[in-house]
Scaffold this motif. Structure first.
Motif, PDB file in Angstrom:
ATOM      1  N   HIS A  33       0.828  -1.202   0.000  1.00 35.63           N
ATOM      2  CA  HIS A  33       0.000   0.000   0.000  1.00 35.63           C
ATOM      3  C   HIS A  33       0.861   1.251   0.000  1.00 35.63           C
ATOM      4  O   HIS A  33       2.038   1.208   0.295  1.00 35.63           O
ATOM      5  N   TYR A  76     -10.851   8.415  -8.319  1.00 41.16           N
ATOM      6  CA  TYR A  76     -10.259   7.071  -8.314  1.00 41.16           C
ATOM      7  C   TYR A  76     -11.277   5.977  -8.629  1.00 41.16           C
ATOM      8  O   TYR A  76     -10.950   4.993  -9.298  1.00 41.16           O
ATOM      9  N   PHE A 124     -11.100   2.229 -10.311  1.00 43.35           N
ATOM     10  CA  PHE A 124     -10.601   1.370  -9.244  1.00 43.35           C
ATOM     11  C   PHE A 124     -11.682   1.216  -8.182  1.00 43.35           C
ATOM     12  O   PHE A 124     -12.575   2.052  -8.049  1.00 43.35           O
ATOM     13  N   GLU A 127     -13.019   1.129  -1.169  1.00 40.44           N
ATOM     14  CA  GLU A 127     -13.405   0.370   0.018  1.00 40.44           C
ATOM     15  C   GLU A 127     -13.440   1.348   1.184  1.00 40.44           C
ATOM     16  O   GLU A 127     -12.402   1.735   1.713  1.00 40.44           O
ATOM     17  N   ASP A 128     -14.658   1.770   1.547  1.00 41.54           N
ATOM     18  CA  ASP A 128     -14.744   2.805   2.569  1.00 41.54           C
ATOM     19  C   ASP A 128     -15.745   2.517   3.684  1.00 41.54           C
ATOM     20  O   ASP A 128     -16.027   3.389   4.492  1.00 41.54           O
ATOM     21  N   ASP A 165      -9.778   3.082   1.361  1.00 43.36           N
ATOM     22  CA  ASP A 165      -8.868   2.466   0.403  1.00 43.36           C
ATOM     23  C   ASP A 165      -9.331   2.590  -1.040  1.00 43.36           C
ATOM     24  O   ASP A 165     -10.518   2.496  -1.338  1.00 43.36           O
ATOM     25  N   VAL A 166      -8.347   2.779  -1.905  1.00 44.57           N
ATOM     26  CA  VAL A 166      -8.531   2.625  -3.343  1.00 44.57           C
ATOM     27  C   VAL A 166      -7.909   1.270  -3.660  1.00 44.57           C
ATOM     28  O   VAL A 166      -6.707   1.075  -3.479  1.00 44.57           O
ATOM     29  N   ARG A 167      -8.719   0.318  -4.062  1.00 45.84           N
ATOM     30  CA  ARG A 167      -8.250  -1.042  -4.342  1.00 45.84           C
ATOM     31  C   ARG A 167      -7.716  -1.089  -5.766  1.00 45.84           C
ATOM     32  O   ARG A 167      -8.443  -0.971  -6.735  1.00 45.84           O
ATOM     33  N   LEU A 168      -6.394  -1.263  -5.907  1.00 41.49           N
ATOM     34  CA  LEU A 168      -5.755  -1.338  -7.217  1.00 41.49           C
ATOM     35  C   LEU A 168      -5.768  -2.754  -7.767  1.00 41.49           C
ATOM     36  O   LEU A 168      -5.900  -2.972  -8.959  1.00 41.49           O
ATOM     37  N   VAL A 206      -3.280  -1.553  -2.398  1.00 40.98           N
ATOM     38  CA  VAL A 206      -4.235  -0.473  -2.166  1.00 40.98           C
ATOM     39  C   VAL A 206      -3.503   0.841  -1.978  1.00 40.98           C
ATOM     40  O   VAL A 206      -2.315   0.875  -1.665  1.00 40.98           O
ATOM     41  N   HIS A 217      -4.084   3.923   0.566  1.00 36.90           N
ATOM     42  CA  HIS A 217      -4.834   4.427   1.712  1.00 36.90           C
ATOM     43  C   HIS A 217      -4.948   5.940   1.552  1.00 36.90           C
ATOM     44  O   HIS A 217      -3.929   6.631   1.448  1.00 36.90           O
TER      45      HIS A 217
END
Length: 130
Positions: free
Chosen positions: A8, A25, A31, A34-35, A47-50, A55, A57
């Motif tokens: 991350h 994002y 992408f 996840e919040d 989180d931005v899940r790549l 991720v 943060h």
């Protein structure tokens, strides 16, 4: 020690920039966001899940200071699409390409890439790995 990948990256964003981050994002770059734990007050970041193993943060803070040329350059994200597909997706999403490079050197060698800016001034390199 044998590293496998970057797990991350932590980036600070303005306290009032959460919706802008989700839109840029999540909607524009596509992408996952996840919040749920953040929204529930269980975590101070979302989180931005790549990918399954990476991720970004995003930490909302009222002490946010935009990145400058002396404290940040870019984060690079390798994607499966070709450079033509990347450029078409960014154009359709209304994301301006700051610059394009035919063969910047990355972790796995040279691949074409484009650079964009998020709403907070962070430069994001999107590298074609197709």
């Amino acid at each position: 020690m044998q590293a496998r990948h970057i797990d991350h990256v932590n980036l600070r964003v303005p306290e009032d920039g959460v919706d802008d981050a989700r839109e840029f994002y999540g909607e524009r770059l596509g992408f996952g966001i996840e919040d749920d734990p953040y929204a529930a007050g269980e975590k101070p970041f979302f989180d931005v899940r790549l990918s399954a193993t990476a991720v970004v943060h995003l930490w909302p803070t009222d002490e946010f200071e935009p990145p400058t040329a002396t404290n940040y350059d870019h984060v690079a994200v390798a994607v499966e699409e070709s450079i033509d597909e990347i450029e078409a997706e960014l154009d359709a999403a209304g994301v301006d390409i700051e610059k394009s490079m035919d063969s910047p050197l990355g972790a796995t060698g040279e691949s074409p890439a484009v650079y964009v800016r998020d709403p907070f001034g962070y430069r994001v390199e999107i590298t074609a790995q197709a």
